[in-house]
Design a protein around this motif. Structure first.
Motif, mmCIF file in Angstrom:
data_model
loop_
_atom_site.group_PDB
_atom_site.id
_atom_site.type_symbol
_atom_site.label_atom_id
_atom_site.label_comp_id
_atom_site.label_asym_id
_atom_site.label_seq_id
_atom_site.Cartn_x
_atom_site.Cartn_y
_atom_site.Cartn_z
ATOM 1 N N SER A 39 0.706 -1.237 0.018
ATOM 2 C CA SER A 39 -0.178 0.030 -0.231
ATOM 3 C C SER A 39 0.852 1.182 -0.036
ATOM 4 C CB SER A 39 -0.881 -0.063 1.136
ATOM 5 O OG SER A 39 -1.624 -1.183 1.211
ATOM 6 N N GLN A 40 1.730 1.222 0.921
ATOM 7 C CA GLN A 40 2.765 2.298 1.086
ATOM 8 C C GLN A 40 4.029 2.032 1.533
ATOM 9 O OE1 GLN A 40 0.323 4.656 3.869
ATOM 10 N NE2 GLN A 40 0.113 6.281 2.573
ATOM 11 N N GLY A 41 5.182 2.565 1.303
ATOM 12 C CA GLY A 41 6.292 2.259 2.087
ATOM 13 C C GLY A 41 7.011 0.838 1.666
ATOM 14 N N GLY A 42 7.373 0.180 2.667
ATOM 15 C CA GLY A 42 8.058 -1.129 2.378
ATOM 16 C C GLY A 42 9.507 -1.009 1.967
ATOM 17 N N ARG A 43 10.040 -1.945 2.187
ATOM 18 C CA ARG A 43 11.607 -2.002 1.705
ATOM 19 C C ARG A 43 11.714 -2.254 0.100
ATOM 20 N NH1 ARG A 43 11.881 -5.199 6.277
ATOM 21 N NH2 ARG A 43 12.581 -6.864 5.028
ATOM 22 N N ILE A 44 10.871 -3.056 -0.323
ATOM 23 C CA ILE A 44 10.626 -3.600 -1.558
ATOM 24 C C ILE A 44 11.034 -2.395 -2.635
ATOM 25 C CG2 ILE A 44 9.549 -4.981 -3.550
ATOM 26 C CD1 ILE A 44 8.573 -6.615 -1.512
ATOM 27 N N GLN A 45 11.973 -2.517 -3.541
ATOM 28 C CA GLN A 45 12.139 -1.319 -4.364
ATOM 29 C C GLN A 45 11.323 -1.548 -5.574
ATOM 30 O OE1 GLN A 45 14.120 1.330 -3.749
ATOM 31 N NE2 GLN A 45 14.047 0.333 -1.786
ATOM 32 N N ALA A 46 10.140 -1.226 -5.323
ATOM 33 C CA ALA A 46 8.941 -1.373 -6.446
ATOM 34 C C ALA A 46 8.028 -0.198 -6.123
ATOM 35 C CB ALA A 46 8.338 -2.582 -6.530
ATOM 36 N N HIS A 47 7.333 0.300 -7.137
ATOM 37 C CA HIS A 47 6.373 1.236 -6.864
ATOM 38 C C HIS A 47 4.935 0.623 -5.953
ATOM 39 C CE1 HIS A 47 7.302 3.770 -10.613
ATOM 40 N NE2 HIS A 47 8.053 4.097 -9.453
ATOM 41 N N THR A 48 4.550 1.402 -4.899
ATOM 42 C CA THR A 48 3.509 0.961 -4.058
ATOM 43 C C THR A 48 2.127 1.485 -4.753
ATOM 44 O OG1 THR A 48 3.525 3.040 -2.767
ATOM 45 C CG2 THR A 48 5.086 1.341 -2.155
ATOM 46 N N LEU A 49 1.160 1.068 -4.302
ATOM 47 C CA LEU A 49 -0.227 1.729 -4.823
ATOM 48 C C LEU A 49 -0.116 3.131 -4.160
ATOM 49 C CD1 LEU A 49 -3.025 1.379 -5.761
ATOM 50 C CD2 LEU A 49 -3.762 0.637 -3.560
ATOM 51 N N ASP A 50 0.400 3.575 -3.271
ATOM 52 C CA ASP A 50 0.508 4.957 -3.068
ATOM 53 C C ASP A 50 1.124 5.818 -4.229
ATOM 54 O OD1 ASP A 50 -0.088 7.324 -1.215
ATOM 55 O OD2 ASP A 50 2.128 7.349 -1.098
ATOM 56 N N ASP A 51 2.195 5.254 -4.753
ATOM 57 C CA ASP A 51 3.055 5.744 -5.784
ATOM 58 C C ASP A 51 2.118 5.775 -7.142
ATOM 59 O OD1 ASP A 51 5.473 6.118 -4.490
ATOM 60 O OD2 ASP A 51 5.995 4.077 -5.172
ATOM 61 N N LEU A 52 1.366 4.720 -7.205
ATOM 62 C CA LEU A 52 0.558 4.474 -8.574
ATOM 63 C C LEU A 52 -0.609 5.542 -8.638
ATOM 64 C CD1 LEU A 52 0.569 0.750 -8.868
ATOM 65 C CD2 LEU A 52 1.921 2.290 -10.048
ATOM 66 N N LEU A 53 -1.073 6.396 -7.819
ATOM 67 C CA LEU A 53 -2.070 7.006 -7.528
ATOM 68 C C LEU A 53 -1.611 8.482 -8.167
ATOM 69 C CD1 LEU A 53 -3.382 7.040 -3.832
ATOM 70 C CD2 LEU A 53 -4.248 5.808 -5.788
ATOM 71 N N TRP A 54 -0.231 8.693 -8.739
ATOM 72 C CA TRP A 54 0.022 9.540 -9.535
ATOM 73 C C TRP A 54 -0.734 9.565 -10.956
ATOM 74 C CZ3 TRP A 54 1.828 14.048 -8.078
ATOM 75 C CH2 TRP A 54 2.513 14.280 -6.848
ATOM 76 N N ALA A 55 -1.017 8.377 -11.462
ATOM 77 C CA ALA A 55 -1.569 8.290 -12.450
ATOM 78 C C ALA A 55 -2.959 9.063 -12.679
ATOM 79 C CB ALA A 55 -2.286 6.757 -12.701
ATOM 80 N N PHE A 56 -3.739 9.519 -11.209
ATOM 81 C CA PHE A 56 -4.779 10.314 -11.193
ATOM 82 C C PHE A 56 -4.571 11.687 -10.620
ATOM 83 C CE2 PHE A 56 -5.709 5.854 -9.999
ATOM 84 C CZ PHE A 56 -6.541 5.399 -10.966
ATOM 85 N N ALA A 57 -3.453 12.056 -10.977
ATOM 86 C CA ALA A 57 -2.968 13.537 -10.516
ATOM 87 C C ALA A 57 -3.917 14.576 -11.596
ATOM 88 C CB ALA A 57 -1.493 13.633 -10.626
ATOM 89 N N ARG A 58 -4.055 15.834 -10.760
ATOM 90 C CA ARG A 58 -4.886 16.819 -11.449
ATOM 91 C C ARG A 58 -3.780 17.577 -12.001
ATOM 92 N NH1 ARG A 58 -7.976 16.350 -7.007
ATOM 93 N NH2 ARG A 58 -7.636 18.428 -6.265
ATOM 94 N N SER A 59 -4.171 18.548 -12.948
ATOM 95 C CA SER A 59 -3.312 19.576 -13.376
ATOM 96 C C SER A 59 -2.542 20.585 -12.317
ATOM 97 C CB SER A 59 -3.762 20.522 -14.529
ATOM 98 O OG SER A 59 -5.057 21.070 -13.791
#
Length: 248
Positions: A39-59
């Motif tokens: 969901s967030q954070g974690g030690r695995i060097q991969a995108h989290t769901l929190d990171d993926l929310l940038w797909a919904f960023a507004r202008s």
């Protein structure tokens, strides 16, 4: 919402996170999170769901914010707020225990009795770089009250399907509570769960957040559901626990 440095996403990542949306309106967006995604954070060097929310960023650079978390290997419903007022409203609702979370889990044998409440304090313990929760006496330093409810939905000679509802939000609460009554979740290596079931390897922690009922920032209540992922429904079917569950 909070201004942060944007994360660069691939077209495949953007398509994936958009495909997980199971509800969206002006205030909230809900996803069916796949297992294996933090969901967030974690030690695995991969995108989290929190990171993926940038797909919904507004202008204006603002983007949705998660209002709660799921363990990395837990699948199912997870909610994000799309506006700052919605985030504040839902944060207060969580503090007031106004969200109803329902999970499905697979265990190696039906609990006895088949349904009940588990009300035992939990305390966090650090072992090396890992964090665990364990059952503790109420007067143990750092112990926090925790309560869950379980109900057996189906059982066979090889296992059982149980419905779980947490009334508090402690880390790993459902997993530790079920282990406490001698029914650790299949695939839950950390808390003593079996690695195989019905002659098949458990693909992961067999825990799925199937539904979430929450007060909506615009009034009333909403219930969002996430169908079972294929790995969960396939193992349930192989344990003779039914195969007609809604698929994700």
């Amino acid at each position: 919402m909070t201004l942060r440095t944007p994360v660069s996403l691939t077209e495949d990542e953007i398509a994936a996170v958009r495909s997980w949306v199971i509800h969206e309106d002006a205030s909230v967006i809900a996803f069916a999170k796949p297992a294996g995604l933090s969901s967030q954070g974690g030690r695995i060097q991969a995108h989290t769901l929190d990171d993926l929310l940038w797909a919904f960023a507004r202008s204006n650079g603002k983007r949705p914010e998660l209002v709660h978390r799921l363990d990395r290997d837990t699948s199912g419903v997870i909610l994000a707020a799309k506006t700052k007022p919605a985030a504040s409203f839902l944060g207060k609702a969580i503090q007031a225990h106004r969200l109803t979370k329902t999970y499905l889990a697979l265990v190696s044998a039906a609990p006895e009795p088949p349904q009940g409440d588990i009300n035992v304090p939990l305390v966090r313990q650090e072992i090396g770089r890992e964090s665990y929760m364990r059952v503790a006496a109420f007067d143990t330093k750092g112990a926090q009250g925790s309560r869950s409810r379980y109900r057996t939905l189906a059982s066979s000679d090889d296992g059982a399907l149980v419905e779980l509802q947490p009334f508090t939000g402690r880390m790993h609460q459902l997993r530790v509570h079920m282990a406490h009554i001698g029914r650790p979740l299949i695939g839950d290596v950390r808390y003593g769960g079996a690695l195989t079931a019905g002659g098949r390897a458990a693909p992961r922690l067999m825990l799925h957040a199937v539904s979430l009922t929450f007060p909506h920032p615009e009034g009333g209540e909403r219930t969002v559901t996430a169908g079972l992922p294929e790995d969960f429904s396939a193992l349930a079917a192989s344990l003779d626990l039914g195969s007609g569950w809604p698929k994700g």
